[in-house]
Write a protein that holds these residues in place. Structure first.
Motif, PDB file in Angstrom:
ATOM      1  N   THR A  52       0.806  -1.254   0.010  1.00  0.00           N
ATOM      2  CA  THR A  52      -0.060   0.112  -0.058  1.00  0.00           C
ATOM      3  C   THR A  52       0.761   1.128  -0.052  1.00  0.00           C
ATOM      4  O   THR A  52       0.431   2.245  -0.531  1.00  0.00           O
ATOM      5  N   LEU A 216     -10.388   4.964  -8.585  1.00  0.00           N
ATOM      6  CA  LEU A 216     -10.915   3.703  -8.550  1.00  0.00           C
ATOM      7  C   LEU A 216     -10.399   2.620  -9.478  1.00  0.00           C
ATOM      8  O   LEU A 216     -10.233   1.581  -9.074  1.00  0.00           O
ATOM      9  N   SER A 219      -7.117   1.953  -7.838  1.00  0.00           N
ATOM     10  CA  SER A 219      -7.443   1.040  -6.577  1.00  0.00           C
ATOM     11  C   SER A 219      -7.417  -0.562  -7.360  1.00  0.00           C
ATOM     12  O   SER A 219      -6.771  -1.282  -6.609  1.00  0.00           O
ATOM     13  N   TYR A 340      -4.678   8.607  -6.139  1.00  0.00           N
ATOM     14  CA  TYR A 340      -3.913   7.552  -5.844  1.00  0.00           C
ATOM     15  C   TYR A 340      -4.199   7.470  -4.327  1.00  0.00           C
ATOM     16  O   TYR A 340      -3.628   6.556  -3.726  1.00  0.00           O
ATOM     17  N   ALA A 343      -6.644   5.409  -4.014  1.00  0.00           N
ATOM     18  CA  ALA A 343      -6.254   4.044  -4.597  1.00  0.00           C
ATOM     19  C   ALA A 343      -5.637   3.428  -3.741  1.00  0.00           C
ATOM     20  O   ALA A 343      -5.616   1.878  -3.574  1.00  0.00           O
ATOM     21  N   GLY A 346      -7.002   0.285  -1.771  1.00  0.00           N
ATOM     22  CA  GLY A 346      -7.472  -1.034  -2.827  1.00  0.00           C
ATOM     23  C   GLY A 346      -6.630  -2.277  -2.153  1.00  0.00           C
ATOM     24  O   GLY A 346      -7.018  -3.151  -1.793  1.00  0.00           O
ATOM     25  N   VAL A 370     -15.844  -1.849  -6.343  1.00  0.00           N
ATOM     26  CA  VAL A 370     -15.017  -0.547  -6.852  1.00  0.00           C
ATOM     27  C   VAL A 370     -15.167  -0.367  -8.109  1.00  0.00           C
ATOM     28  O   VAL A 370     -15.390   0.731  -8.426  1.00  0.00           O
TER      29      VAL A 370
END
Length: 390
Positions: A52, A216, A219, A340, A343, A346, A370
């Motif tokens: 992440t 999205l 993500s 981002y 994102a 995600g 999503v």
């Protein structure tokens, strides 16, 4: 060769070389994530944070790009970012747990700065070929991502099953891009003086639709980059096969990275294309999680075709929804900064759901939601309008 043609050619080569380095820092981690976790004794949550971090810093660093570009120019800002990227990739595998996390975050920040500025450079230097140039550098970016995804595990095996030099290897393409960009960075374009303070994009609904679509689809992309090899290993593939499957998926992106923007700009607007490519992405993700294991290679290709198109369309919308390079840079900063940061959740939520439910079925539902919201945002962003039009 005229000076202007020479400069544009050098700019194009520089853009493509920089683009090749926008994903290896991320896609080189996932094929060896389990090995890193075992050697560094990282929990599943820590591994999720590692996947992440670069995405989060892609977003957090985005506002720095226009500020730095106004002081140093876009070319010199890109040069500094790509050289810092090379340094972080070289150092992070040999600096312990803290160095691994800090180096990965710094790599994400460098990529975020470069990613914000490239659409503005394309809009400025290739105004008559924005979609084609965007497709080309998206395709080269996919190539770099695919090479890192497919080669990192074999490199680890070649280095006596040591993941550290396998990760450090990816500083070499970044250093090459930096050397080429250095050659052209003296020809910096100074930003034109602004006669008035421009309106904020934060009040523009279309800018938010573009931002949501960017965030999205990103993500989904980073959830795939971070976890697809682990998903495929859980479904029966070996680590090498899983890395090659991710590489195959990313290589498939090249097809739609070039063709989707080209076809979309020949339609009445971009709504059909953003819906089509996101639908392919969701079908591919669903196949990788739920379909029979002997069909996995089909689904990774479909997934790649979808994701190549979604990212290329997101970048294309940054240019097409802007009337000039300055607005394109501002919209890029907003879409990638906010997008981002969004994102980053995600891959994090993907890891948490897998940890809690001990499987991928619930994760598949989350990724489907999503993607559905991304389609709604894309239907708004795909209308043939410009930000700040009213």
């Amino acid at each position: 060769m005229s000076p202007s043609l020479r400069r544009n050619l050098l700019t194009l080569i520089g853009i493509l070389l920089v683009a090749m380095n926008l994903r290896p820092a991320l896609t080189s981690i996932s094929p060896v994530l389990r090995n890193i976790g075992e050697v560094m004794q990282l929990s599943a949550a820590q591994q999720g944070i590692l996947t992440t971090l670069p995405v989060l810093f892609l977003g957090l660093s985005a506002p720095l790009a226009p500020l730095s570009a106004r002081r140093m120019g876009m070319e010199r800002t890109v040069l500094l970012a790509v050289l810092l990227l090379a340094a972080s990739l070289a150092i992070r595998p040999f600096s312990g747990t803290a160095g691994l996390f800090i180096g990965t975050a710094l790599a994400g920040a460098c990529i975020g700065v470069m990613g914000v500025l490239l659409p503005g450079i394309v809009k400025r230097d290739f105004p008559q070929a924005t979609s084609l140039t965007t497709g080309l550098y998206t395709a080269i970016m996919c190539l770099g991502a695919a090479l890192a995804a497919g080669a990192t595990e074999p490199l680890r095996l070649a280095f006596n099953e040591n993941w550290s030099p396998a990760l450090a290897f990816w500083c070499l393409p970044a250093l090459t891009a930096g050397l080429v960009w250095w050659h052209q960075s003296g020809e910096t374009h100074k930003p034109a003086a602004r006669p008035h303070t421009p309106r904020s994009l934060l009040t523009d609904p279309l800018a938010w639709q573009v931002t949501l679509y960017m965030g999205l689809q990103s993500s989904l992309a980073y959830a795939v980059f971070g976890w697809l090899p682990t998903i495929l290993q859980d479904r029966g593939l070996t680590p090498v096969e899983a890395g090659l499957a991710l590489s195959t998926s990313i290589m498939s992106q090249i097809v739609t990275a070039i063709t989707a923007p080209w076809l979309a700009t020949r339609m009445r607007d971009e709504r059909f294309m953003v819906t089509l490519v996101m639908s392919l992405t969701l079908i591919g993700i669903g196949g990788c999680i739920y379909a029979p294991a002997n069909t996995l290679w089909l689904w990774v290709v479909i997934l790649g075709l979808g994701q190549g198109g979604t990212f290329a369309m997101a970048l294309t919308l940054l240019a097409l929804r802007s009337r000039d390079p300055a607005t394109a840079a501002r919209l890029s900063g907003m879409a990638q900064g906010v997008g981002y940061t969004l994102a980053a959740f995600g891959p994090l939520i993907t890891g948490i759901l897998h940890d809690v439910f001990h499987g991928w079925e619930v994760t598949g539902v989350f990724l489907g939601v999503v993607g559905a919201v991304a389609i709604l945002a894309g239907l708004g962003a795909g209308r043939r309008r410009h930000v700040l039009e009213h």
